[in-house]
Design a protein around this motif. Structure first.
Motif, PDB file in Angstrom:
ATOM      1  N   VAL A   1       0.871  -1.174   0.000  1.00  0.00           N
ATOM      2  CA  VAL A   1       0.000   0.000   0.000  1.00  0.00           C
ATOM      3  C   VAL A   1       0.910   1.227   0.000  1.00  0.00           C
ATOM      4  CG1 VAL A   1      -1.747   1.345   1.220  1.00  0.00           C
ATOM      5  CG2 VAL A   1      -1.869  -1.159   1.198  1.00  0.00           C
ATOM      6  N   ALA A   2       0.664   2.152  -0.894  1.00  0.00           N
ATOM      7  CA  ALA A   2       1.468   3.387  -0.979  1.00  0.00           C
ATOM      8  C   ALA A   2       0.544   4.579  -0.873  1.00  0.00           C
ATOM      9  CB  ALA A   2       2.266   3.436  -2.277  1.00  0.00           C
ATOM     10  N   VAL A   3       0.948   5.590  -0.056  1.00  0.00           N
ATOM     11  CA  VAL A   3       0.160   6.808   0.123  1.00  0.00           C
ATOM     12  C   VAL A   3       1.057   7.993  -0.203  1.00  0.00           C
ATOM     13  CG1 VAL A   3      -1.298   5.725   1.879  1.00  0.00           C
ATOM     14  CG2 VAL A   3       0.722   7.001   2.569  1.00  0.00           C
ATOM     15  N   PRO A   4       0.479   9.057  -0.725  1.00  0.00           N
ATOM     16  CA  PRO A   4       1.306  10.230  -1.057  1.00  0.00           C
ATOM     17  C   PRO A   4       1.737  10.972   0.211  1.00  0.00           C
ATOM     18  CG  PRO A   4      -1.013  10.684  -1.507  1.00  0.00           C
ATOM     19  CD  PRO A   4      -0.914   9.237  -1.101  1.00  0.00           C
ATOM     20  N   LEU A   5       2.939  11.564   0.140  1.00  0.00           N
ATOM     21  CA  LEU A   5       3.484  12.398   1.223  1.00  0.00           C
ATOM     22  C   LEU A   5       3.534  13.816   0.684  1.00  0.00           C
ATOM     23  CD1 LEU A   5       4.803  12.561   4.042  1.00  0.00           C
ATOM     24  CD2 LEU A   5       7.006  12.142   2.917  1.00  0.00           C
ATOM     25  N   SER A   6       2.773  14.700   1.286  1.00  0.00           N
ATOM     26  CA  SER A   6       2.649  16.053   0.727  1.00  0.00           C
ATOM     27  C   SER A   6       2.820  17.089   1.828  1.00  0.00           C
ATOM     28  CB  SER A   6       1.292  16.228   0.036  1.00  0.00           C
ATOM     29  OG  SER A   6       0.235  16.025   0.981  1.00  0.00           O
ATOM     30  N   THR A   7       3.143  18.288   1.395  1.00  0.00           N
ATOM     31  CA  THR A   7       3.230  19.438   2.288  1.00  0.00           C
ATOM     32  C   THR A   7       2.826  20.660   1.500  1.00  0.00           C
ATOM     33  OG1 THR A   7       4.674  20.722   3.710  1.00  0.00           O
ATOM     34  CG2 THR A   7       5.698  19.777   1.735  1.00  0.00           C
ATOM     35  N   GLN A   8       2.068  21.500   2.126  1.00  0.00           N
ATOM     36  CA  GLN A   8       1.535  22.702   1.484  1.00  0.00           C
ATOM     37  C   GLN A   8       0.888  22.349   0.144  1.00  0.00           C
ATOM     38  OE1 GLN A   8       4.697  25.606   1.256  1.00  0.00           O
ATOM     39  NE2 GLN A   8       4.800  25.855   3.499  1.00  0.00           N
ATOM     40  N   GLU A   9       0.049  21.253   0.185  1.00  0.00           N
ATOM     41  CA  GLU A   9      -0.714  20.786  -0.958  1.00  0.00           C
ATOM     42  C   GLU A   9       0.170  20.421  -2.144  1.00  0.00           C
ATOM     43  OE1 GLU A   9      -3.664  23.660  -1.955  1.00  0.00           O
ATOM     44  OE2 GLU A   9      -4.732  23.450  -0.054  1.00  0.00           O
ATOM     45  N   GLN A  10       1.408  20.008  -1.840  1.00  0.00           N
ATOM     46  CA  GLN A  10       2.318  19.595  -2.903  1.00  0.00           C
ATOM     47  C   GLN A  10       2.937  18.270  -2.499  1.00  0.00           C
ATOM     48  OE1 GLN A  10       5.487  22.344  -3.725  1.00  0.00           O
ATOM     49  NE2 GLN A  10       6.239  21.177  -5.509  1.00  0.00           N
ATOM     50  N   VAL A  11       2.868  17.275  -3.425  1.00  0.00           N
ATOM     51  CA  VAL A  11       3.425  15.961  -3.176  1.00  0.00           C
ATOM     52  C   VAL A  11       4.937  16.048  -3.242  1.00  0.00           C
ATOM     53  CG1 VAL A  11       3.528  13.569  -3.978  1.00  0.00           C
ATOM     54  CG2 VAL A  11       1.368  14.827  -4.143  1.00  0.00           C
ATOM     55  N   ILE A  12       5.587  15.597  -2.136  1.00  0.00           N
ATOM     56  CA  ILE A  12       7.043  15.631  -2.098  1.00  0.00           C
ATOM     57  C   ILE A  12       7.632  14.225  -2.038  1.00  0.00           C
ATOM     58  CG2 ILE A  12       7.074  17.914  -1.005  1.00  0.00           C
ATOM     59  CD1 ILE A  12       7.607  16.466   1.657  1.00  0.00           C
ATOM     60  N   GLY A  13       6.756  13.188  -1.927  1.00  0.00           N
ATOM     61  CA  GLY A  13       7.255  11.827  -1.864  1.00  0.00           C
ATOM     62  C   GLY A  13       6.113  10.864  -1.591  1.00  0.00           C
ATOM     63  N   THR A  14       6.457   9.632  -1.268  1.00  0.00           N
ATOM     64  CA  THR A  14       5.461   8.600  -0.968  1.00  0.00           C
ATOM     65  C   THR A  14       5.915   7.775   0.223  1.00  0.00           C
ATOM     66  OG1 THR A  14       6.473   7.043  -2.500  1.00  0.00           O
ATOM     67  CG2 THR A  14       4.696   8.399  -3.380  1.00  0.00           C
ATOM     68  N   VAL A  15       4.913   7.230   0.918  1.00  0.00           N
ATOM     69  CA  VAL A  15       5.172   6.287   2.012  1.00  0.00           C
ATOM     70  C   VAL A  15       4.638   4.926   1.580  1.00  0.00           C
ATOM     71  CG1 VAL A  15       4.752   5.685   4.408  1.00  0.00           C
ATOM     72  CG2 VAL A  15       5.031   8.094   3.768  1.00  0.00           C
ATOM     73  N   ARG A  16       5.517   3.950   1.629  1.00  0.00           N
ATOM     74  CA  ARG A  16       5.154   2.598   1.179  1.00  0.00           C
ATOM     75  C   ARG A  16       5.182   1.656   2.370  1.00  0.00           C
ATOM     76  NH1 ARG A  16       7.792  -2.088  -0.006  1.00  0.00           N
ATOM     77  NH2 ARG A  16       7.073  -3.339  -1.775  1.00  0.00           N
ATOM     78  N   ALA A  17       4.014   0.856   2.545  1.00  0.00           N
ATOM     79  CA  ALA A  17       3.932  -0.164   3.604  1.00  0.00           C
ATOM     80  C   ALA A  17       3.644  -1.506   2.952  1.00  0.00           C
ATOM     81  CB  ALA A  17       2.838   0.186   4.606  1.00  0.00           C
ATOM     82  N   SER A  18       4.337  -2.521   3.414  1.00  0.00           N
ATOM     83  CA  SER A  18       4.153  -3.855   2.825  1.00  0.00           C
ATOM     84  C   SER A  18       4.310  -4.919   3.905  1.00  0.00           C
ATOM     85  CB  SER A  18       5.147  -4.098   1.690  1.00  0.00           C
ATOM     86  OG  SER A  18       6.468  -4.092   2.196  1.00  0.00           O
ATOM     87  N   SER A  19       3.687  -6.070   3.663  1.00  0.00           N
ATOM     88  CA  SER A  19       3.820  -7.230   4.554  1.00  0.00           C
ATOM     89  C   SER A  19       3.664  -8.493   3.714  1.00  0.00           C
ATOM     90  CB  SER A  19       2.772  -7.218   5.678  1.00  0.00           C
ATOM     91  OG  SER A  19       1.464  -7.344   5.143  1.00  0.00           O
ATOM     92  N   GLY A  20       4.206  -9.599   4.223  1.00  0.00           N
ATOM     93  CA  GLY A  20       4.109 -10.870   3.497  1.00  0.00           C
ATOM     94  C   GLY A  20       2.726 -11.481   3.597  1.00  0.00           C
ATOM     95  N   THR A  21       2.380 -12.263   2.587  1.00  0.00           N
ATOM     96  CA  THR A  21       1.066 -12.933   2.572  1.00  0.00           C
ATOM     97  C   THR A  21       1.045 -14.204   3.425  1.00  0.00           C
ATOM     98  OG1 THR A  21       1.698 -14.141   0.581  1.00  0.00           O
ATOM     99  CG2 THR A  21       0.551 -12.059   0.263  1.00  0.00           C
ATOM    100  N   ALA A  22       2.223 -14.659   3.859  1.00  0.00           N
ATOM    101  CA  ALA A  22       2.258 -15.909   4.621  1.00  0.00           C
ATOM    102  C   ALA A  22       1.467 -15.790   5.918  1.00  0.00           C
ATOM    103  CB  ALA A  22       3.700 -16.304   4.908  1.00  0.00           C
ATOM    104  N   GLY A  23       1.623 -14.661   6.602  1.00  0.00           N
ATOM    105  CA  GLY A  23       0.887 -14.479   7.854  1.00  0.00           C
ATOM    106  C   GLY A  23      -0.616 -14.431   7.633  1.00  0.00           C
ATOM    107  N   VAL A  24      -0.999 -13.786   6.513  1.00  0.00           N
ATOM    108  CA  VAL A  24      -2.432 -13.723   6.219  1.00  0.00           C
ATOM    109  C   VAL A  24      -2.972 -15.117   5.912  1.00  0.00           C
ATOM    110  CG1 VAL A  24      -4.202 -12.679   4.751  1.00  0.00           C
ATOM    111  CG2 VAL A  24      -2.141 -11.394   5.346  1.00  0.00           C
ATOM    112  N   TRP A  25      -2.195 -15.844   5.103  1.00  0.00           N
ATOM    113  CA  TRP A  25      -2.634 -17.194   4.785  1.00  0.00           C
ATOM    114  C   TRP A  25      -2.672 -18.075   6.031  1.00  0.00           C
ATOM    115  CZ3 TRP A  25      -5.337 -18.690   0.961  1.00  0.00           C
ATOM    116  CH2 TRP A  25      -5.204 -18.126  -0.304  1.00  0.00           C
ATOM    117  N   HIS A  26      -1.821 -17.860   6.969  1.00  0.00           N
ATOM    118  CA  HIS A  26      -1.845 -18.620   8.215  1.00  0.00           C
ATOM    119  C   HIS A  26      -3.162 -18.397   8.951  1.00  0.00           C
ATOM    120  CE1 HIS A  26      -0.370 -20.641  11.787  1.00  0.00           C
ATOM    121  NE2 HIS A  26      -0.704 -19.575  12.510  1.00  0.00           N
ATOM    122  N   ARG A  27      -3.570 -17.131   9.032  1.00  0.00           N
ATOM    123  CA  ARG A  27      -4.840 -16.827   9.702  1.00  0.00           C
ATOM    124  C   ARG A  27      -6.025 -17.387   8.900  1.00  0.00           C
ATOM    125  NH1 ARG A  27      -2.283 -11.814  10.153  1.00  0.00           N
ATOM    126  NH2 ARG A  27      -3.735 -10.858   8.669  1.00  0.00           N
TER     127      ARG A  27
END
Length: 429
Positions: A107-133
């Protein structure tokens, strides 16, 4: 039971399959929502940065990679790939992007300041844990399905026993009837359809019992009624054959009369065998005195040979009444045979009128050995030579003609035959 179990299996399959797919979809959606929450939280707490500036990410749960990327795609802080992947580059447009890279949810979300995108924040996790549940949830679902299936099997066995027990009992009763036990009757059950089958089978067995009894009675009646005339015919022919001076024409005439009487006896017994429960008046009728005279003439020689007297009395008013002749002959034959075998002294036949009906009395000087309740029962006899058929047959014949045979007096014995008066034949002018 197999039908019930298969039905439950199909129902569980139809229910569990979409539920299992729903669990899988829900768990992966929850994991993506969690990654989005982590990425947004990081984007909120990351201070604005310039190229070459230092970036620090807030703490996050273990197993999740969170990285901050500038517009050039270089990772500035956190964990994850060194260069921004397609999901992180897509978030530069100012939108939240969800993706799947290899065995990871991203999942990636924009990182902005003063209504201007200056970068992105990326979060990730493995599917193994999800499949375990997911697998654990599926195992729980399978356990519930097994419990439901076991419950269904128990209920199905009880229901199957409830259904099969009366059918097995019905089959056993049918087998007993097939083996000749016509007293076997099927019992009712709590199931309406099976109970209806049991009632139908009992009705069928009742009808079969009556038919077989009717056939047995016909056989015994025929043998009883034919035995005496055949014996008389045989004796007459033997006497004529043994006497060279005997007139063969007289012997043949007597034999012809006996043969005609045998024919009438057969016809009457057959009529009784076909008789319905309602009275059926025969088609032929003659005056009562004429019928009684013919019977007396046939039996006179036998009583004389036994040293006993047989007489006929026709009272005024009764001799001309027309009665069913063949039925009356058979009944009087039975009563005279009974008087000859079991009675004593002189025997008298009396024809009289009684209340618009014809009464024929047969009396002797003895008394019956049986009481009134068992006298007319089939098989009731006190003599080893007797079979207890005659009086029963005589009463049945009287009832089929619309009449009645009773024991009017026990000492001395008087049997009274009441017969309806038949209509005179139409005159032809």
């Amino acid at each position: 039971m197999r039908v019930a179990v298969v039905a439950v299996l199909v129902a569980l399959l139809l229910l569990a399959t979409p539920l299992a797919l729903g669990i899988q979809t829900s768990f992966f959606a929850d994991e993506r929502d969690e990654l989005e929450r982590v990425a947004l939280a990081a984007a909120v707490h990351v201070p604005p940065f310039v190229v070459g500036g230092h970036v620090e990410l807030p703490a996050h749960e273990r197993g999740v990679d969170v990285g901050v990327y500038d517009l050039s795609g270089r990772r500035r802080d956190g964990s994850g790939p060194r260069r921004a992947d397609a999901t992180a580059r897509e978030a530069r447009k100012g939108i939240v992007v969800r993706g799947h890279v290899g065995h990871q949810l991203v999942v990636a979300v924009p990182l902005s300041t003063q209504e201007q995108v200056i970068g992105t924040v990326r979060a990730s996790s493995g599917t193994a844990g999800v499949w375990h549940r997911v697998v654990l949830a599926w195992l729980g679902l399978a356990g519930l399905a097994l419990v439901a299936l076991a419950t269904a099997i128990v209920v199905a066995r009880r229901q199957a026993r409830t259904l099969s027990a009366p059918l097995e009992a019905l089959s056993a009763k049918a087998g007993a009837v097939a083996d000749g036990d016509f007293t076997a009757r099927a019992e009712g059950s709590a199931i309406a359809e099976i109970d209806q089958v049991a009632r139908t089978q009992n009705t069928m067995v009742d009808h079969l019992t009556r038919w077989l009894e009717h056939e047995r009675h016909f056989t015994s009646n025929a043998s009883h009624q034919l035995r005496t005339p055949l014996a008389g015919l045989q004796l007459g022919l033997e006497a004529a054959a043994g006497d060279p001076d005997a007139d063969p024409r007289a012997a043949l005439t007597e034999a012809l009369d006996q043969a005609r009487h045998l024919q009438r006896t057969v016809d009457e017994v057959l009529r009784l065998a076909r008789a319905t429960p309602r009275p059926a008046v025969p088609t032929t009728a003659r005056p009562a005195a004429e019928v009684a005279e013919g019977v007396e003439r046939r039996w006179h020689g036998r009583f004389a040979a036994a040293g006993r007297r047989l007489g006929l009395v026709a009272e005024p008013g009764g001799e001309g009444l027309r009665i069913p002749d063949r039925t009356a002959e058979q009944i009087l034959d039975v009563l005279l045979d009974n008087a000859l075998r079991h009675g004593r002294g002189a025997v008298r036949i009396t024809v009289r009128e009684l209340g618009g009906a014809t009464a024929v009395d047969v009396s002797d000087e003895g008394s019956p050995a049986l009481d009134r309740r068992t006298l007319f029962q089939r098989g009731a006899t006190t003599s080893p030579a007797g079979r207890g058929i005659g009086l029963t047959l005589a009463r049945e014949l009287a009832e089929t003609a619309g009449g009645r045979l009773t024991l009017a007096r026990s000492n001395p014995t008087i049997f009274t035959l009441l017969l309806p008066v038949a209509e005179p034949p139409p005159s032809h002018e």
